[in-house]
Scaffold this motif. Sequence first.
Motif, mmCIF file in Angstrom:
data_model
loop_
_atom_site.group_PDB
_atom_site.id
_atom_site.type_symbol
_atom_site.label_atom_id
_atom_site.label_comp_id
_atom_site.label_asym_id
_atom_site.label_seq_id
_atom_site.Cartn_x
_atom_site.Cartn_y
_atom_site.Cartn_z
ATOM 1 N N ILE A 41 5.627 0.404 71.231
ATOM 2 C CA ILE A 41 4.288 1.194 70.784
ATOM 3 C C ILE A 41 3.532 0.402 69.739
ATOM 4 C CG2 ILE A 41 3.204 3.267 69.546
ATOM 5 C CD1 ILE A 41 5.433 4.967 71.085
ATOM 6 N N GLN A 42 4.536 -0.169 68.862
ATOM 7 C CA GLN A 42 3.922 -0.987 67.675
ATOM 8 C C GLN A 42 3.287 -2.186 68.268
ATOM 9 O OE1 GLN A 42 6.759 -1.932 64.711
ATOM 10 N NE2 GLN A 42 5.373 -3.368 63.582
ATOM 11 N N ASP A 43 4.073 -2.858 69.215
ATOM 12 C CA ASP A 43 3.388 -4.167 69.765
ATOM 13 C C ASP A 43 2.369 -4.214 70.900
ATOM 14 O OD1 ASP A 43 5.551 -5.686 68.445
ATOM 15 O OD2 ASP A 43 7.013 -5.439 69.883
ATOM 16 N N ASN A 44 2.066 -2.874 71.552
ATOM 17 C CA ASN A 44 1.144 -2.615 72.363
ATOM 18 C C ASN A 44 0.012 -1.975 71.778
ATOM 19 O OD1 ASN A 44 2.094 -4.021 75.055
ATOM 20 N ND2 ASN A 44 4.004 -3.107 74.131
ATOM 21 N N GLU A 45 -1.351 -2.203 71.973
ATOM 22 C CA GLU A 45 -2.296 -1.510 71.383
ATOM 23 C C GLU A 45 -2.357 -0.348 71.934
ATOM 24 O OE1 GLU A 45 -7.083 -1.868 71.008
ATOM 25 O OE2 GLU A 45 -5.981 -3.724 70.585
ATOM 26 N N LYS A 46 -2.522 -0.204 73.311
ATOM 27 C CA LYS A 46 -2.453 1.172 74.221
ATOM 28 C C LYS A 46 -1.351 1.013 75.199
ATOM 29 C CE LYS A 46 -7.053 2.203 72.918
ATOM 30 N NZ LYS A 46 -8.337 2.462 73.265
ATOM 31 N N LEU A 93 1.138 3.339 80.760
ATOM 32 C CA LEU A 93 2.362 3.363 81.724
ATOM 33 C C LEU A 93 1.763 3.629 83.204
ATOM 34 C CD1 LEU A 93 5.365 4.686 79.935
ATOM 35 C CD2 LEU A 93 4.783 2.375 80.595
ATOM 36 N N LEU A 94 0.810 3.054 83.541
ATOM 37 C CA LEU A 94 0.279 3.148 85.126
ATOM 38 C C LEU A 94 1.072 1.935 85.718
ATOM 39 C CD1 LEU A 94 -3.635 3.102 84.213
ATOM 40 C CD2 LEU A 94 -1.987 4.996 84.862
ATOM 41 N N PRO A 95 1.153 1.781 86.813
ATOM 42 C CA PRO A 95 1.833 0.743 87.732
ATOM 43 C C PRO A 95 1.226 -0.471 87.221
ATOM 44 C CG PRO A 95 1.457 2.667 89.170
ATOM 45 C CD PRO A 95 0.844 2.864 87.834
ATOM 46 N N GLU A 96 1.954 -1.596 87.246
ATOM 47 C CA GLU A 96 1.311 -2.780 87.047
ATOM 48 C C GLU A 96 0.664 -3.216 85.522
ATOM 49 O OE1 GLU A 96 -0.543 -4.488 90.240
ATOM 50 O OE2 GLU A 96 0.904 -3.839 91.835
ATOM 51 N N GLN A 97 1.263 -2.291 84.484
ATOM 52 C CA GLN A 97 0.465 -2.376 83.454
ATOM 53 C C GLN A 97 1.419 -3.510 82.684
ATOM 54 O OE1 GLN A 97 0.435 0.921 80.698
ATOM 55 N NE2 GLN A 97 -0.273 -0.441 79.080
ATOM 56 N N LEU A 98 0.579 -4.454 81.893
ATOM 57 C CA LEU A 98 1.288 -5.406 81.066
ATOM 58 C C LEU A 98 1.727 -5.056 79.840
ATOM 59 C CD1 LEU A 98 1.915 -8.454 80.783
ATOM 60 C CD2 LEU A 98 -0.030 -8.827 79.779
ATOM 61 N N ILE A 99 3.259 -5.119 79.546
ATOM 62 C CA ILE A 99 3.617 -4.589 78.394
ATOM 63 C C ILE A 99 4.277 -5.745 77.619
ATOM 64 C CG2 ILE A 99 5.548 -3.335 77.249
ATOM 65 C CD1 ILE A 99 3.609 -1.229 78.442
ATOM 66 N N ILE A 100 4.166 -6.159 76.377
ATOM 67 C CA ILE A 100 4.695 -7.042 75.575
ATOM 68 C C ILE A 100 5.811 -6.622 74.777
ATOM 69 C CG2 ILE A 100 2.625 -8.419 75.775
ATOM 70 C CD1 ILE A 100 1.944 -8.018 72.979
ATOM 71 N N LEU A 108 8.245 5.382 79.278
ATOM 72 C CA LEU A 108 8.496 4.519 78.024
ATOM 73 C C LEU A 108 9.953 4.445 77.724
ATOM 74 C CD1 LEU A 108 6.918 2.926 75.974
ATOM 75 C CD2 LEU A 108 6.676 5.204 74.618
ATOM 76 N N VAL A 109 10.645 5.510 78.177
ATOM 77 C CA VAL A 109 12.173 5.548 77.924
ATOM 78 C C VAL A 109 12.733 4.599 78.818
ATOM 79 C CG1 VAL A 109 14.272 6.897 77.939
ATOM 80 C CG2 VAL A 109 12.089 8.056 77.030
ATOM 81 N N ASP A 110 12.470 4.477 80.031
ATOM 82 C CA ASP A 110 12.751 3.427 81.095
ATOM 83 C C ASP A 110 12.393 2.108 80.709
ATOM 84 O OD1 ASP A 110 13.682 5.838 82.586
ATOM 85 O OD2 ASP A 110 11.458 5.786 83.839
ATOM 86 N N VAL A 111 11.136 1.865 80.086
ATOM 87 C CA VAL A 111 10.966 0.632 79.899
ATOM 88 C C VAL A 111 11.537 0.028 78.890
ATOM 89 C CG1 VAL A 111 8.933 -0.997 79.147
ATOM 90 C CG2 VAL A 111 8.672 0.601 81.121
ATOM 91 N N SER A 112 11.674 0.996 77.747
ATOM 92 C CA SER A 112 12.460 0.456 76.487
ATOM 93 C C SER A 112 14.084 0.388 76.731
ATOM 94 C CB SER A 112 12.385 1.242 75.434
ATOM 95 O OG SER A 112 13.032 2.691 75.544
ATOM 96 N N LYS A 113 14.488 0.872 77.550
ATOM 97 C CA LYS A 113 16.009 0.550 78.092
ATOM 98 C C LYS A 113 15.981 -0.753 78.807
ATOM 99 C CE LYS A 113 17.808 5.299 78.134
ATOM 100 N NZ LYS A 113 18.156 6.276 78.810
ATOM 101 N N LYS A 114 15.261 -0.832 79.862
ATOM 102 C CA LYS A 114 15.361 -2.008 80.674
ATOM 103 C C LYS A 114 15.155 -3.335 79.687
ATOM 104 C CE LYS A 114 13.707 -0.593 84.908
ATOM 105 N NZ LYS A 114 12.609 -0.383 85.994
ATOM 106 N N LEU A 115 14.151 -3.204 78.618
ATOM 107 C CA LEU A 115 13.928 -4.486 77.866
ATOM 108 C C LEU A 115 14.971 -4.461 76.629
ATOM 109 C CD1 LEU A 115 9.987 -4.090 77.819
ATOM 110 C CD2 LEU A 115 11.708 -5.344 79.386
ATOM 111 N N GLY A 116 15.565 -3.508 76.416
ATOM 112 C CA GLY A 116 16.713 -3.626 75.275
ATOM 113 C C GLY A 116 15.931 -3.627 73.995
ATOM 114 N N THR A 117 14.905 -2.693 73.841
ATOM 115 C CA THR A 117 14.219 -2.536 72.690
ATOM 116 C C THR A 117 13.770 -0.842 72.486
ATOM 117 O OG1 THR A 117 12.293 -3.214 71.342
ATOM 118 C CG2 THR A 117 11.922 -2.743 73.877
ATOM 119 N N THR A 118 13.055 -0.499 71.519
ATOM 120 C CA THR A 118 13.130 0.966 71.090
ATOM 121 C C THR A 118 11.609 1.035 71.568
ATOM 122 O OG1 THR A 118 12.207 0.374 68.880
ATOM 123 C CG2 THR A 118 14.474 0.824 68.890
#
Length: 147
Positions: free
Chosen positions: A129-134, A137-144, A114-124
């Motif tokens: 966590i607030q924007d995604n119901e669940k 962090l499996l490979p190829e999971q869609l994160i909005i 989650l730390v890696d993804v938040s840094k790549k996207l420039g968000t916290t």
Amino acid sequence: MYKTYQVLQNDTWESIANKFHTKADTLQQINGMTMLVPGSIIVVPKLVEDDYFTTYIIKKGDNLYEIARRYNSSVDVLLNANGLEKDDYLYPGQELLIPKEGIGMYITKDGETLVDVSKKLGTTQSSLIQDNEKIYLLPEQLIIYKK
């Protein structure tokens, strides 16, 4: 978007796919499995319009390139949001999720945190966590995320 579904006694991939307006092989690919076990939890598409997506109903003659242009999006974004492949056929009446203005999407890679993804996207992390119901962090999971 995705949500979880608990497999019932007489469920088949086809019956579950019909409930969620998707294809059996798409569900198998999303879940990385071919056999269903009653009581197990699988991931299924969440096909509701919300703060992040608009639902578009395919009409005869539509194609992803034209829909992407019309909604100021890209074919890749539409493919990822809907669990489609480039050579998949679109049929009249099929529903597509289209990200609303200001909504970004990211597909996770193997080993990301989650730390890696938040840094790549420039968000916290808390915004993700607030924007995604669940978030699994499996490979190829869609994160909005909000841009």
